[in-house]
Design an enzyme around this catalytic site. Structure first.
Site, PDB file in Angstrom:
ATOM      1  CG  ASP A   1      -0.694  -0.973  14.797  1.00  0.00           C
ATOM      2  OD1 ASP A   1      -0.990  -0.994  15.990  1.00  0.00           O
ATOM      3  OD2 ASP A   1       0.255  -0.288  14.342  1.00  0.00           O
ATOM      4  CE1 TYR A   2      -4.740  -0.862  10.902  1.00  0.00           C
ATOM      5  CE2 TYR A   2      -3.070   0.406   9.757  1.00  0.00           C
ATOM      6  CZ  TYR A   2      -4.175   0.348  10.579  1.00  0.00           C
ATOM      7  OH  TYR A   2      -4.716   1.506  11.090  1.00  0.00           O
ATOM      8  CB  ILE A   3       1.394  -7.508  10.337  1.00  0.00           C
ATOM      9  CG1 ILE A   3       2.158  -8.384   9.345  1.00  0.00           C
ATOM     10  CG2 ILE A   3       1.488  -8.085  11.743  1.00  0.00           C
ATOM     11  CD1 ILE A   3       3.651  -8.282   9.461  1.00  0.00           C
TER      12      ILE A   3
ATOM     13  CD  GLN B   1       0.279   2.778   4.626  1.00  0.00           C
ATOM     14  OE1 GLN B   1      -0.564   3.490   5.157  1.00  0.00           O
ATOM     15  NE2 GLN B   1       0.393   2.671   3.311  1.00  0.00           N
TER      16      GLN B   1
ATOM     17  CG  HIS C   1      -1.438   4.529  12.857  1.00  0.00           C
ATOM     18  ND1 HIS C   1      -2.750   4.780  13.153  1.00  0.00           N
ATOM     19  CD2 HIS C   1      -1.384   4.355  11.519  1.00  0.00           C
ATOM     20  CE1 HIS C   1      -3.462   4.770  12.041  1.00  0.00           C
ATOM     21  NE2 HIS C   1      -2.661   4.514  11.031  1.00  0.00           N
TER      22      HIS C   1
ATOM     23  CD  GLU D   1      -2.362  -1.560   2.619  1.00  0.00           C
ATOM     24  OE1 GLU D   1      -2.247  -0.710   3.514  1.00  0.00           O
ATOM     25  OE2 GLU D   1      -2.861  -2.687   2.807  1.00  0.00           O
TER      26      GLU D   1
ATOM     27  CD  GLU E   1      -3.698  -4.716   5.292  1.00  0.00           C
ATOM     28  OE1 GLU E   1      -3.571  -3.475   5.416  1.00  0.00           O
ATOM     29  OE2 GLU E   1      -4.812  -5.264   5.070  1.00  0.00           O
TER      30      GLU E   1
END
Length: 803
Positions: free
Chosen positions: A550-552, A547, A592, A494, A525
């Protein structure tokens, strides 16, 4: 036995008849394996069975168009296909069912996966790539529903990269990108988000991917009406159908019992995917599952009498028999005779597989019995040992647990005795455990010369007047060198392309290296990870960017179940040296400021987890990993991109060692251990502690997996006699793991004069803003006071109570 993939249009009837009969033999062999396999589970020789019965005929049609270099990413129903391409024999089928640990007998996983999970060997005995263009390839299966889909996307995208990116040495991996990635999934599993995410991404990327949907109307006991809108997945995906003005999918439908229609459909799908490089979906309808979902239950419990009758009539093998008779290819007597022969072949193959599995274990049993008999004769506890001997002797079909357990229990009865027999038994069981354990535990990481821990450190060097630049520029210059030196390297994620990532670490590189090598991706993701896994399995060197850490979590299932286990579940026969790039630790706010390492490191064993404190260290990790053949997660410090660092003059060449800690400040009073963004706070606090007479040694972990392979931390503790672990994960997260490694693995307890301490964040996500960070994660004052309190306990007079 395999199907003829050289389909010709000018076949004589006799040739055609011979080909059809050969296909029928494969279908019947596969079906008989399924039937006999279920019986082996019910008799206890195998633990669990999940088979491909009811899917035989479409898989034959598929195998005819599957070429050398192609890849399969499937699930546990594809045994007929594997037989048809010549990659699964009867003996190997049963060896998998019995969990034979010999990779030559059970080449799919050496007994590490339950039957029905298939893979081919991409690597030789030394971990070197084989020529994948000269063989038919199957990526190693996983059980999690739809988990095979993201990897499928990457396997297909590799063909696009090989076709369109110049300068890559593709000798072992591709012939001008002509290879198709073929996927399989059950109709019920299309309800999973991973399926929809992959379907959308493949449509956007326009890659040569064919997805087979085996539709038997059920997901275990749950009918399609509870699974899929309109009870029809291809119906609700009609919007993906390509047309004159819009790219998309070619969507094909065919009944799974219609042999000639299946062959025609698969020829059409192959042509479009291979020649036009477009994704194709084949919805194979009206399939059956004669034995139900698995050996754990019976489908008679949830299917109506009418449905069971329909399944019997429209069973694909039965329908093929009718078609063959009606077209004068064979008569009933010929088919009955053929069936009788195949049943015998399968029984013989099963017997051979069982004997091959049992023979070495029986030999080990006899060795153990001989030792135990000698031990018994020399022991005052003979009566108890004889009971163990008799119990072991009565087991006609032992497993290794029986043998190991017997000898280990017997040794309890001679613990206070001294004899040669006892020494022999101890030596034997120690040797036995040492030789047997790797059969079940080896290859979590690479065993090749390219293992990451084998790559030697190369330190950054600097000119006398080295410029101090933003940390992001060290990364950018290093990525520039990587893409210049490694034509097979590419990065995607992203905002990774056009704007050069959100922190400008890739600034200007898309313009320089093109949109395929420095690429933007959608907000998805799991399939970004899947792209990386699949491309890495085909010889490319992808860097998949998520990115924020946290979003992993969106991709954690793929990382844990697929990427982390790949070398392990294939016993070193496949690899995917993917680098996952992300950023985390301190910033502002709940979503974040990711430092949830405790969960991550315990879920992705098999992937290196690297936590550099600055961008030079991070760049060095990228350089190291590109010489390695292992996957890794690199977490860059989110608040470090604008901090100044000296620009090295050996960009692209310096390497940060993996598994090695760095002592950034020496001291004598206490060892402080940390990593990432928090390390910088610890360094500053160590200077402040000097003002009150506390000389702390500061160690940067750098690498959580693997952890301190040289045991340098315990060497520090032997000098300071005190330890504190500072971590911005929640209490009991990564700090517990670190403490366990230091205390239990490195045996540091013997050197401690004070209780080892951990200082972690609050047990919640960090609140927003500067104050949110200060009161949520360890601050300089928290660290100072925690260290001071340790010294106060040691000497209250020298260090009076602070507050």
């Amino acid at each position: 036995m395999q199907t003829d993939s050289n389909i010709k249009t000018d076949l004589t009837f006799e040739d055609f008849k011979s080909e059809v009969l050969n296909d029928y033999k494969i279908a019947l062999t596969s079906r008989e394996c399924s039937l006999l396999g279920r019986r082996e589970v019910l008799t206890g020789k195998a633990k669990f069975g999940i088979f491909g019965d009811g899917k035989e005929i479409p898989q034959l049609a598929w195998a005819k168009v599957f070429k050398n270099g192609d890849f399969r990413s499937g699930y546990y129903r594809d045994q007929t296909f594997m037989m048809a391409i010549g990659e699964l024999t009867i003996e190997q089928f049963f060896a998998g069912l019995y969990a034979n640990t010999d990779i030559t007998e059970e080449p799919m996983s050496a007994g590490r996966q339950m039957g029905g999970h298939f893979g081919t060997h991409s690597l030789d005995e030394n971990g070197e790539w084989k020529n994948l263009t000269e063989q038919k390839n199957s990526s190693a299966d996983i059980s999690p529903t739809a988990g095979q889909m993201p990897r499928l996307l990457g396997l297909a995208q590799a063909s696009k990269i090989y076709r369109q990116v110049k300068g890559i040495d593709a000798a072992n991996f591709s012939k001008n990108g002509n290879e198709i990635a073929w996927g399989t999934i059950g109709n019920a599993s299309t309800s999973e988000g991973l399926f929809f995410e992959t379907i959308n991404a493949a449509g956007v990327l326009q890659v040569p991917m064919v997805i087979n949907i085996w539709d038997d109307e059920y997901g275990i006991s749950v009918h399609a009406k509870h699974q899929t809108t309109k009870e029809n997945i291809s119906e609700i995906l009609k919007g993906f159908q390509r047309d004159e003005n819009n790219k998309g999918y070619e969507i094909l439908r065919v009944n799974g019992w219609d042999y000639p229609a299946l062959i025609e459909t698969y020829q059409k799908a192959e042509y479009m995917a291979r020649e036009e490089h477009v994704p194709v979906m084949i919805h194979v309808l009206e399939l059956t599952q004669p034995q139900g979902h698995s050996t754990s239950g019976s489908h008679e419990r949830y299917k109506s009498k009418e449905r069971l009758e329909w399944e019997q009539e429209y069973d694909c093998v039965a329908q093929m028999e009718k078609w063959m008779i009606s077209n004068n290819i064979a008569n009933q007597d010929e088919l009955d005779a053929l069936s009788k022969t195949i049943k015998k072949n399968v029984r013989d193959g099963k017997k051979a597989a069982w004997n091959s599995y049992l023979e070495p274990i029986k030999k080990e049993q006899n060795e153990a019995l001989a030792l135990l008999n000698s031990l018994s004769e020399s022991s005052s506890n003979k009566v108890f040992i004889n009971k163990i001997i008799n119990d072991l002797k009565r087991i006609d079909e032992p497993v290794r647990r029986d043998i190991a357990s017997a000898v280990r229990k017997a040794l309890r009865y001679v613990v206070s005795e001294k004899s040669i027999e006892k020494d022999n038994a101890q030596t034997w069981i120690n040797s036995y455990m040492e030789s047997v354990q790797p059969k079940y535990s080896s290859h979590l990481y690479s065993n090749s010369k390219y293992a990451a821990t084998n790559i030697k450190e190369v330190v950054p060097t600097y000119d006398n007047n080295a410029e101090h630049v933003d940390g992001r520029l060290v990364l950018r210059e290093n990525f520039d060198a990587i893409f210049n030196n490694y034509p097979q390297a590419l990065v995607f994620g992203e905002d990774a392309g056009n704007i050069g990532d959100v922190n400008q670490g890739l600034e200007g590189l898309q313009e320089k290296y093109g949109e395929l090598r420095v690429a933007d991706a959608g907000i998805r993701e799991a399939t970004i990870l899947g792209q990386g896994i699949g491309m890495a399995m085909r010889g490319l060197r992808p860097i998949a960017e998520i990115q924020y850490l946290d979003y992993i979590l969106y991709a954690l299932q793929i990382m844990s179940d697929d990427l982390a286990t790949l070398q392990y579940r294939t016993r070193g026969k496949q690899k995917a040296p993917l680098i996952v790039r992300t950023r985390g630790h301190r910033l502002e706010g709940i979503w974040h400021s990711g430092s949830q390492l405790g969960g991550i490191i315990n879920l992705i064993r098999g992937i290196h987890v690297l936590v550099p404190r600055n961008m030079t260290k991070a760049a060095g990790f990228y350089n190291t990993l590109l010489e390695s053949d292992e996957p890794a997660l690199i977490i860059e410090c989110l608040n470090g991109y604008r901090l100044k660092e000296k620009l090295p003059n050996n960009i692209g060449e310096f390497k940060t060692p993996i598994g090695v800690v760095e002592t950034v400040k020496e001291g004598t009073d206490i060892t402080l251990v940390s990593y990432g963004s928090t390390l910088r706070i610890v360094e500053q606090t160590a200077k402040e502690l000097l003002e009150v007479g506390i000389d702390a040694e500061v160690i940067d972990i750098q690498s959580l997996l693997p952890f301190d392979i040289h045991h340098d931390i315990v060497k520090s503790i032997s000098k300071t006699n005190r330890l504190m672990v500072i971590d911005e994960d929640v209490p009991g997260g990564a700090s517990a793991y670190i403490l366990n490694e230091i205390i239990n693995t490195q045996n540091a307890f013997q050197y401690l004069d004070s209780q080892p301490k951990t200082l972690a964040a609050q047990p919640h996500r960090p609140a927003y803003g500067t104050d949110g960070d200060y009161f949520s994660k360890p601050s300089a004052e928290d660290i100072f006071e925690a260290v001071y309190n340790v010294m106060h306990e040691v000497s209250p007079s020298d260090y009076p109570k602070l507050r």
